[in-house]
Write a protein that holds these residues in place. Sequence first.
Motif, PDB file in Angstrom:
ATOM      1  N   HIS A  56       0.803  -1.182  -0.052  1.00 36.25           N
ATOM      2  CA  HIS A  56      -0.065  -0.008   0.110  1.00 36.25           C
ATOM      3  C   HIS A  56       0.861   1.038   0.000  1.00 36.25           C
ATOM      4  O   HIS A  56       0.658   2.369  -0.731  1.00 36.25           O
ATOM      5  CB  HIS A  56      -0.872  -0.140   1.255  1.00 36.25           C
ATOM      6  N   ASP A  57       1.837   1.292   0.945  1.00 41.15           N
ATOM      7  CA  ASP A  57       2.917   2.381   0.655  1.00 41.15           C
ATOM      8  C   ASP A  57       3.510   2.539  -0.470  1.00 41.15           C
ATOM      9  O   ASP A  57       3.563   3.759  -1.033  1.00 41.15           O
ATOM     10  CB  ASP A  57       3.812   2.014   1.829  1.00 41.15           C
ATOM     11  N   ARG A  58       3.884   1.692  -1.274  1.00 39.01           N
ATOM     12  CA  ARG A  58       4.464   1.670  -2.547  1.00 39.01           C
ATOM     13  C   ARG A  58       3.818   2.173  -3.445  1.00 39.01           C
ATOM     14  O   ARG A  58       3.929   2.777  -4.422  1.00 39.01           O
ATOM     15  CB  ARG A  58       5.287   0.281  -2.697  1.00 39.01           C
ATOM     16  N   ASN A  59       2.412   1.604  -3.434  1.00 41.08           N
ATOM     17  CA  ASN A  59       1.407   2.113  -4.396  1.00 41.08           C
ATOM     18  C   ASN A  59       1.304   3.764  -4.351  1.00 41.08           C
ATOM     19  O   ASN A  59       1.143   4.297  -5.263  1.00 41.08           O
ATOM     20  CB  ASN A  59       0.190   1.340  -4.487  1.00 41.08           C
ATOM     21  N   ILE A  60       1.305   4.058  -3.044  1.00 44.48           N
ATOM     22  CA  ILE A  60       1.019   5.426  -2.808  1.00 44.48           C
ATOM     23  C   ILE A  60       2.395   6.352  -3.489  1.00 44.48           C
ATOM     24  O   ILE A  60       1.932   7.444  -4.061  1.00 44.48           O
ATOM     25  CB  ILE A  60       0.699   5.887  -1.398  1.00 44.48           C
ATOM     26  N   VAL A  61       3.387   5.778  -2.999  1.00 48.56           N
ATOM     27  CA  VAL A  61       4.696   6.605  -3.269  1.00 48.56           C
ATOM     28  C   VAL A  61       4.449   6.593  -4.997  1.00 48.56           C
ATOM     29  O   VAL A  61       4.895   7.591  -5.485  1.00 48.56           O
ATOM     30  CB  VAL A  61       5.907   5.888  -3.025  1.00 48.56           C
ATOM     31  N   LYS A  62       4.027   5.325  -5.781  1.00 49.42           N
ATOM     32  CA  LYS A  62       4.163   5.242  -7.183  1.00 49.42           C
ATOM     33  C   LYS A  62       3.022   6.533  -7.822  1.00 49.42           C
ATOM     34  O   LYS A  62       3.251   7.007  -8.591  1.00 49.42           O
ATOM     35  CB  LYS A  62       3.837   3.840  -7.462  1.00 49.42           C
TER      36      LYS A  62
END
Length: 299
Positions: free
Chosen positions: A105-111
């Motif tokens: 979820h964090d990495r999707n937000i960063v992306k």
Amino acid sequence: MTQKKQEFRSGFITIVGRPNVGKSTLMNALVGEKVAIVSNRPQTTRNRIMGVMTRPDCQMVFLDTPGIHNPRTRLGEYMMQSVREAMDGMDCVLVLVDATQVGEHDRNIVKEMATKKVPKLLALNKIDMLAKEKLLALIASFADCGYDAIVPISAMTGDGLAELTEALVASLPVGPKYFPDDMMTDQPERLICAEMIREKALMHLRDEVPHGIGVEMMSMNKENDDFMEIHATIYCERDAHKGIIIGKRGSMLQVIGSEARKDIEQLLGMHVNLKLWVKVRTDWRNRMNDLRNLGYENK
């Protein structure tokens, strides 16, 4: 030879991330005052909250947003709408990640935030709880994410906040001073007081009870220059929750009220008589009238 006057920088910085990564704690630390409530409960922040940091060379207007999640109620939908609105006209986006538990979820937000056409900073929070080798590996894993800077910080201890502040200032355009020097938030006192009451409830209540709590300010009557009487109602969604909030012989409600009163007195600079009631309002998080009454209203 005269020295060139330093140009004043200013702008709006939207802070985003998943729930419970420390966004409100970070904004409070940057502003230098408690303008947003904090707790270890996910989705503590329900509104877009503004905090202002003013220095001789800059003014940074932070927009603290609810944690990004998939909404299951109308309140959740309102919270996600608050996130979207906070991105309108922003000059910089600050993405916050809990370095101790980085997930998909964090990495999707960063992306997703990497696509925004503004300066982008990534802050890795809670580094005081992470081994150095793990932190270095985490930084390396975000190296190609397309951000202008990656800054390890601890919003709780203050580590890295000076570096983050300077990176934020550098990302802002030359601009005007939007707010007076002594202004730190745009929240009305009624809303801040209601949030302080909810914060104390979040601190002391367990399980699913906190998610179903809302606070409505019924009245704030200033009796004189040194005394105010405040009446507020805590709403919950189940009869069983009402008993938990009140506690045995009113013990829990007394604790919530006593702690909230101290914070409210510090905010208002006067003595406060705080009176609290608890009412059951079934499924209020899906009722538009209730959401409006509690301050959750789409503009």
